[in-house]
Structures are given as C-alpha cells and as structure tokens.
Write an enzyme that holds these catalytic residues in place. Structure first.
Site, PDB file in Angstrom:
ATOM      1  N   GLY A  52       1.637  -5.654   5.579  1.00 50.75           N
ATOM      2  CA  GLY A  52       0.878  -7.028   6.574  1.00 50.75           C
ATOM      3  C   GLY A  52       2.772  -6.422   7.273  1.00 50.75           C
ATOM      4  O   GLY A  52       2.696  -5.792   8.454  1.00 50.75           O
ATOM      5  N   SER A  97       1.529   1.311   2.811  1.00 49.60           N
ATOM      6  CA  SER A  97       2.099   0.831   4.987  1.00 49.60           C
ATOM      7  C   SER A  97       3.259   0.000   4.397  1.00 49.60           C
ATOM      8  O   SER A  97       3.986   0.364   3.764  1.00 49.60           O
ATOM      9  CB  SER A  97       0.643  -0.429   4.408  1.00 49.60           C
ATOM     10  OG  SER A  97       1.041  -0.015   6.504  1.00 49.60           O
ATOM     11  N   TRP A  98       3.526  -1.205   4.729  1.00 47.11           N
ATOM     12  CA  TRP A  98       4.051  -2.094   4.612  1.00 47.11           C
ATOM     13  C   TRP A  98       4.837  -2.802   2.979  1.00 47.11           C
ATOM     14  O   TRP A  98       6.040  -1.784   2.261  1.00 47.11           O
ATOM     15  CB  TRP A  98       4.346  -3.663   4.852  1.00 47.11           C
ATOM     16  CG  TRP A  98       5.665  -4.259   4.657  1.00 47.11           C
ATOM     17  CD1 TRP A  98       5.386  -5.372   3.384  1.00 47.11           C
ATOM     18  CD2 TRP A  98       6.957  -4.458   5.051  1.00 47.11           C
ATOM     19  NE1 TRP A  98       6.646  -6.129   3.372  1.00 47.11           N
ATOM     20  CE2 TRP A  98       7.009  -5.445   4.103  1.00 47.11           C
ATOM     21  CE3 TRP A  98       7.963  -3.922   5.784  1.00 47.11           C
ATOM     22  CZ2 TRP A  98       8.889  -5.823   4.610  1.00 47.11           C
ATOM     23  CZ3 TRP A  98       8.417  -3.790   6.097  1.00 47.11           C
ATOM     24  CH2 TRP A  98       9.069  -5.116   5.630  1.00 47.11           C
ATOM     25  N   ASP A 106      -3.686   9.363  10.413  1.00 42.11           N
ATOM     26  CA  ASP A 106      -3.519   7.941   9.445  1.00 42.11           C
ATOM     27  C   ASP A 106      -2.837   8.265  11.017  1.00 42.11           C
ATOM     28  O   ASP A 106      -2.292   8.705  11.560  1.00 42.11           O
ATOM     29  CB  ASP A 106      -2.126   8.510   8.354  1.00 42.11           C
ATOM     30  CG  ASP A 106      -1.826   6.662   8.536  1.00 42.11           C
ATOM     31  OD1 ASP A 106      -1.963   5.733   9.242  1.00 42.11           O
ATOM     32  OD2 ASP A 106      -1.673   6.323   7.105  1.00 42.11           O
ATOM     33  N   HIS A 134      -5.839   5.720   7.999  1.00 41.69           N
ATOM     34  CA  HIS A 134      -4.901   4.863   7.051  1.00 41.69           C
ATOM     35  C   HIS A 134      -5.043   4.039   6.189  1.00 41.69           C
ATOM     36  O   HIS A 134      -4.648   3.527   4.935  1.00 41.69           O
ATOM     37  CB  HIS A 134      -4.236   3.786   7.529  1.00 41.69           C
ATOM     38  CG  HIS A 134      -2.878   3.015   7.358  1.00 41.69           C
ATOM     39  ND1 HIS A 134      -1.771   3.592   7.162  1.00 41.69           N
ATOM     40  CD2 HIS A 134      -2.712   1.829   7.192  1.00 41.69           C
ATOM     41  CE1 HIS A 134      -1.033   2.510   6.837  1.00 41.69           C
ATOM     42  NE2 HIS A 134      -1.590   1.842   6.828  1.00 41.69           N
TER      43      HIS A 134
END
Length: 326
Positions: free
Chosen positions: A43, A115-116, A270, A298
């Site tokens: 996020g 990701s985050w 990605d 991704h």
C-alpha cells in the site's frame, strides 16, 4: 489457486498499543508452536488480506499479521479528520514491529512482504538484523526518486497511455509537472467529493497497471471509495516524504542483511516496480536468491507468482530458527 494452502482461520486477534495514540490490529494463525513469520501488507494502506495467510504451511508456521498505522482496523484510521500524520512514518512502523515482536516474546521471525511490504521488511531488517531469520520479498520497492517517477511521473505512462490520461484528469494542467504534490493536496482537500474523486483516480491508476493482463476484480477493488481513500492518502503521505529514507538508503545498506537468507520473487513484466530494483537489491544482498517469474507483472495472483512464493515459504519452513525467548 492450487499454489495456496487452503483457507486458514484466525486463531487469535487483538489490538496493540504502540504509542502516540495509535493502536494496531493484529492476527495470528497456524501453529502456535510453529516457525514465526510476520506478513507485511502493501500500500502502505492495503491492510490485512485473508489470502496472505495462505502462503504458509499452517502446520509449520506461526503466521502473524497486522494492519499498519492508519490502515485496516488499526486506529486512528487515516480517514479520521484529525489523524496525527507526524506520528505515522516508516520508522514508526519499524518500531511497531519491534513492539509486536517483544509482545509475542519472539527472539526471531521471518519477514514476508510485497511492494510497500518489501520496503518495510528491508527497513526493519536493516535496523534489527539479529531479529530476522529469513526474508521473502515480492515486487521490490525502495522508494527511490526514480522508482516514484516511473509510477507517478510518466514512466509507466509509456505502457498505459489511456490510463495515464485518466490519472492526470483531476490535476489542474499547470500542476501536472508534479503529480505527487498535486494529488496530496487533492486527497486531503476539505471537500469530500474532491477527496474521493482524486483518491479513486489515484487508486484506479495503480489498479490498472498492477496485473500483467487486465483484471476487472482488481479494477473494482481499487475503484472502491472505501479502499481508494485509505490507499491514496497513506501512499501520498509516505511518498511525498520519500518514506523518510535517504535517497537509495535501502539498497546502499543491504550489506547489513549479510547472513540472512532470502528469496526475492519478481515479475519479469512488473509495471509498478520494474525488475531493476530487485536485481540491484540482489546484487547488494549476498545471501539472497532472485526468482524472476517470466509471465508475471506486479500482482501476487499473476501466473507463477503464487507458486514461487509457496516454494520460498516451504523452503524455509524447516530451517533452524531462534523462536521463543526463554
């Protein structure tokens, strides 16, 4: 989704006071005497996903999840009008993880993040390397200027021009040279209608580029106002501050991960976090293994991603670890 374990129920849940008026919502699943792993959501506002528990053998792992500050069921929520933004930074999240580890009486745990979530995993591991048994990352993101420019300043627009035009639409033409700054003003605007329209446009852009092939389910999730407002407000709060990292810090300090085995699972195509970041991290982290998934972008559900992640968790499930503090 045969590469996931069957649905795993929550065995325990509760709220942890982490200070600054913040409480984080936490869950546990799997074997209470198993190998501890903490799942770090993306996020940064995505929150806990039930599917995230299913990457792990529930007989072998003690699965720990939490909603990061401002997200999910943690309080205060980012949507609260008077939420204390200065008390919500990357380093607050790293501190929250330490409080959670200590509360659970764990000496070490495995880190799992995409990701985050990969950003947070790296920041925590480089700060507390002795507390980490292994690391599994997906879609590596380190919040460098070039990575932010790729997503939010025209890089990925070369692949998704129509979607990029929709992303720019809420921004006045004289502000489009700095979409991050313009969007931050919009998603914190006092007018609710302006806030929601901007948040949905921001979130829908990422939903459009996250999968290798268009997926209506992702579009619907990211276009939902409830999801989009949290997602956009937290992301912009973090990214406009460079996540409180020095430029290139997480790659530069990857040598601190020496001795920690890790697997980096990265989609070849990605469009959110291009593979070059994962490759640079792999080169800087001597004990990592890079798995490039050829037919994936991704999204965790892209072809091959779930299988690669399950292979990684299965490969570590029997490795020795220092689990419970005695």
């Amino acid at each position: 989704m045969d590469d996931l374990y069957p649905p795993i129920h929550v065995r325990a849940e509760g709220m942890l006071d982490v200070g600054d008026g913040h409480w984080i919502y936490c869950q546990e699943a799997g074997n209470p005497d198993g190998k501890p792993v903490v799942v770090l959501h993306g996020g940064p506002g995505s929150g806990i996903s039930p599917m995230a528990r299913r990457h792990f053998d529930p007989e072998a792992y003690r699965i720990i999840l939490f909603d990061q500050r401002g997200a999910g069921r943690s309080t205060p929520h980012i949507g609260t009008p008077d939420v204390d933004l200065p008390a919500n930074t990357l380093w607050h999240l790293v501190s929250d993880m330490e409080k959670l580890r200590e509360r659970l009486n764990l000496e070490q745990w495995q880190l799992f993040g995409g990701s985050w979530g990969a950003t947070l995993a790296l920041a925590y591991a480089e700060t507390h390397p002795s507390r980490v048994s292994e690391i599994i990352l997906r879609g590596v993101f380190t919040v460098r200027r070039g990575e932010l420019d790729w997503i939010y300043n025209g890089g990925a627009a070369n692949l998704f021009p129509h979607e990029w035009e929709a992303f720019l639409a809420p921004i006045p033409e004289d502000r489009r040279d700095d979409p991050l700054s313009a969007y931050r003003e919009l998603v914190y605007h006092p007018d609710r209608a302006i806030r929601e329209r901007a948040a949905i446009a921001w979130s829908t852009w990422e939903g459009a580029i996250v999968c290798l092939r268009p997926d209506p389910a992702f579009h619907n999730q990211y276009a939902s106002p409830e999801f989009a407002v949290t997602f956009a407000r937290l992301a912009l709060h973090y990214f406009c501050h460079g996540a409180w990292l020095e430029e290139g810090q997480l790659i530069r300090e990857a040598g601190k991960l020496a001795g920690i085995p890790g697997v980096i699972v990265q989609g070849r195509y990605d469009a959110v976090c291009p593979p070059t970041t994962a490759y640079e991290l792999h080169r800087a982290w001597p004990d990592s293994k890079l798995e490039l998934v050829e037919a994936a972008g991704h999204a965790v559900t892209d072809p091959g991603m779930l299988a690669a992640l399950r292979d990684a968790t299965d490969s570590f499930r029997r490795m020795p670890y220092r689990g419970i503090i005695t």
